[in-house]
Design an enzyme around this catalytic site. Structure first.
Site, mmCIF file in Angstrom:
data_model
loop_
_atom_site.group_PDB
_atom_site.id
_atom_site.type_symbol
_atom_site.label_atom_id
_atom_site.label_comp_id
_atom_site.label_asym_id
_atom_site.label_seq_id
_atom_site.Cartn_x
_atom_site.Cartn_y
_atom_site.Cartn_z
ATOM 1 N N HIS A 102 13.887 42.133 37.016
ATOM 2 C CA HIS A 102 14.626 41.101 37.753
ATOM 3 C C HIS A 102 15.737 41.727 38.591
ATOM 4 O O HIS A 102 15.896 41.384 39.776
ATOM 5 C CB HIS A 102 15.232 40.096 36.771
ATOM 6 C CG HIS A 102 16.172 39.118 37.408
ATOM 7 N ND1 HIS A 102 15.753 37.936 37.981
ATOM 8 C CD2 HIS A 102 17.514 39.150 37.591
ATOM 9 C CE1 HIS A 102 16.787 37.293 38.479
ATOM 10 N NE2 HIS A 102 17.876 38.013 38.253
ATOM 11 N N GLU A 103 16.500 42.628 37.998
ATOM 12 C CA GLU A 103 17.599 43.262 38.739
ATOM 13 C C GLU A 103 17.057 44.116 39.883
ATOM 14 O O GLU A 103 17.654 44.164 40.960
ATOM 15 C CB GLU A 103 18.463 44.104 37.800
ATOM 16 C CG GLU A 103 19.158 43.303 36.695
ATOM 17 C CD GLU A 103 19.938 42.098 37.215
ATOM 18 O OE1 GLU A 103 20.417 42.132 38.376
ATOM 19 O OE2 GLU A 103 20.064 41.114 36.466
ATOM 20 N N HIS A 106 16.372 42.187 42.993
ATOM 21 C CA HIS A 106 17.488 42.049 43.932
ATOM 22 C C HIS A 106 17.557 43.251 44.877
ATOM 23 O O HIS A 106 17.898 43.105 46.056
ATOM 24 C CB HIS A 106 18.803 41.925 43.166
ATOM 25 C CG HIS A 106 18.975 40.619 42.460
ATOM 26 N ND1 HIS A 106 18.802 39.404 43.084
ATOM 27 C CD2 HIS A 106 19.306 40.335 41.162
ATOM 28 C CE1 HIS A 106 19.014 38.431 42.218
ATOM 29 N NE2 HIS A 106 19.306 38.966 41.049
ATOM 30 N N HIS A 110 17.344 43.175 48.901
ATOM 31 C CA HIS A 110 18.319 43.854 49.752
ATOM 32 C C HIS A 110 17.602 44.707 50.798
ATOM 33 O O HIS A 110 17.953 44.691 51.991
ATOM 34 C CB HIS A 110 19.230 44.725 48.887
ATOM 35 C CG HIS A 110 20.387 45.301 49.635
ATOM 36 N ND1 HIS A 110 21.151 46.339 49.154
ATOM 37 C CD2 HIS A 110 20.921 44.998 50.845
ATOM 38 C CE1 HIS A 110 22.098 46.643 50.022
ATOM 39 N NE2 HIS A 110 21.977 45.848 51.055
#
Length: 235
Positions: A102-103, A106, A110
Site C-alpha cells: 500500500h505504501e 503511493h 507519485h
C-alpha cells in the site's frame, strides 16, 4: 440561546457521539484484522515486498526505512522514502505485505503524477497553516460571537477548517487507489494467491475505513461551526 443554536448543539452531540462510536469500531476492526493476518505467513518480509514492488514499477530512487511504532507506516514524497514500522518491515506475513505494498502504491502514484495525490500535496502547506491556527481563531470567534470581530474570526476559522475538511476528503481516493494498486500487484506478482489476496484486501479495507471516519468527523465539525456562525449573525 435561540433555536438555531440549540439545533447546532444537538446536531453536534449526535454527530460527535456517532463519529466517536464509528471511530472506535473501525479502530477495533483494524486492530483485529491486522493481528489476525499478521499470523498468516508469507514468503517475503514487508521490506522485500516493498523493494520488489518499487523495482517492478521502475522505481529505484525511493529508499525503504524502518521506523518505530505500530501502524506508523507512510510514504514521504518529499524525501522519497517508504517508511515501514518494525512489524511491517521485518514481518513475513499477509498484513505486512499488504501494508508495505500500500505504501509503495503511493510511491507509484507519485511517479505517475496521480492527480488526487498532486492536489493533496499542494494543499499540505495550507492545511499545515490551518491546523496551527484554526483552533485559536475559532475559540476567539466563539468568545466574541456576539460582536462583529467575533463574526469575522468565526468566518476566517470556518474557511480554514473547510480546507482541512477538503484535505480529508481528497485523501480518500488517494488511499483507496493505493490499496487497489497494492492488491492488484500482490496477486499479479505472485506474492499472494487467491486466499491471501482476499485477506490482504480485507486488511486494507479496514485501514481505509479510518480515513472515511476522519473525513466525516471533519465535515460534522465544519457543519457545527457554520451553524454557530449563522446563529451569531442573526443576533
Amino acid at each position: 440561546m435561540d433555536d438555531l443554536q440549540l439545533s447546532a448543539n444537538a446536531i453536534y452531540w449526535i454527530l460527535f457521539i456517532g463519529v466517536a462510536l464509528a471511530s472506535w469500531l473501525v479502530s477495533a476492526l483494524l486492530q483485529h484484522r491486522m493481528k489476525k493476518y499478521s499470523k498468516e505467513p508469507l514468503g517475503m518480509t514487508g521490506r522485500e515486498v516493498a523493494e520488489k514492488m518499487l523495482h517492478d514499477n521502475g522505481i529505484y530512487d525511493v529508499q525503504i526505512t524502518c521506523i518505530e511504532g505500530q501502524l506508523t507506516d507512510h510514504y514521504n514524497p518529499a524525501t522519497h522514502t517508504v517508511n515501514l514500522s518494525e512489524g511491517v518491515y521485518n514481518g513475513a506475513n499477509v498484513a505486512a505485505a499488504a501494508v508495505a505494498a500500500h505504501e509503495c502504491g503511493h510511491a507509484v502514484q507519485h511517479q505517475e503524477a496521480y492527480a488526487p495525490l498532486k492536489l493533496r500535496s499542494a494543499l499540505v502547506p495550507v492545511v499545515s497553516f490551518s491546523s496551527n491556527w484554526v483552533t485559536w481563531i475559532i475559540l476567539g470567534g466563539l468568545l466574541l460571537i456576539n460582536t462583529g470581530a467575533g463574526q469575522v474570526m468565526m468566518g476566517i476559522g470556518i474557511v480554514l477548517y473547510a480546507m482541512i475538511t477538503l484535505f480529508s476528503f481528497i485523501t480518500l481516493p488517494v488511499e483507496v487507489n493505493a490499496s487497489q494498486r497494492a492488491v492488484n500487484w500482490l496477486q499479479e506478482a505472485g506474492i499472494t494467491d487467491r486466499d491471501t489476496t482476499e485477506k490482504a484486501s480485507s486488511a486494507l479495507h479496514a485501514a481505509a475505513y479510518t480515513y472515511v471516519v476522519a473525513a466525516l468527523s471533519a465535515l460534522a465539525t465544519l457543519i457545527y461551526y457554520i451553524m454557530i456562525f449563522l446563529g451569531g449573525s442573526r443576533r
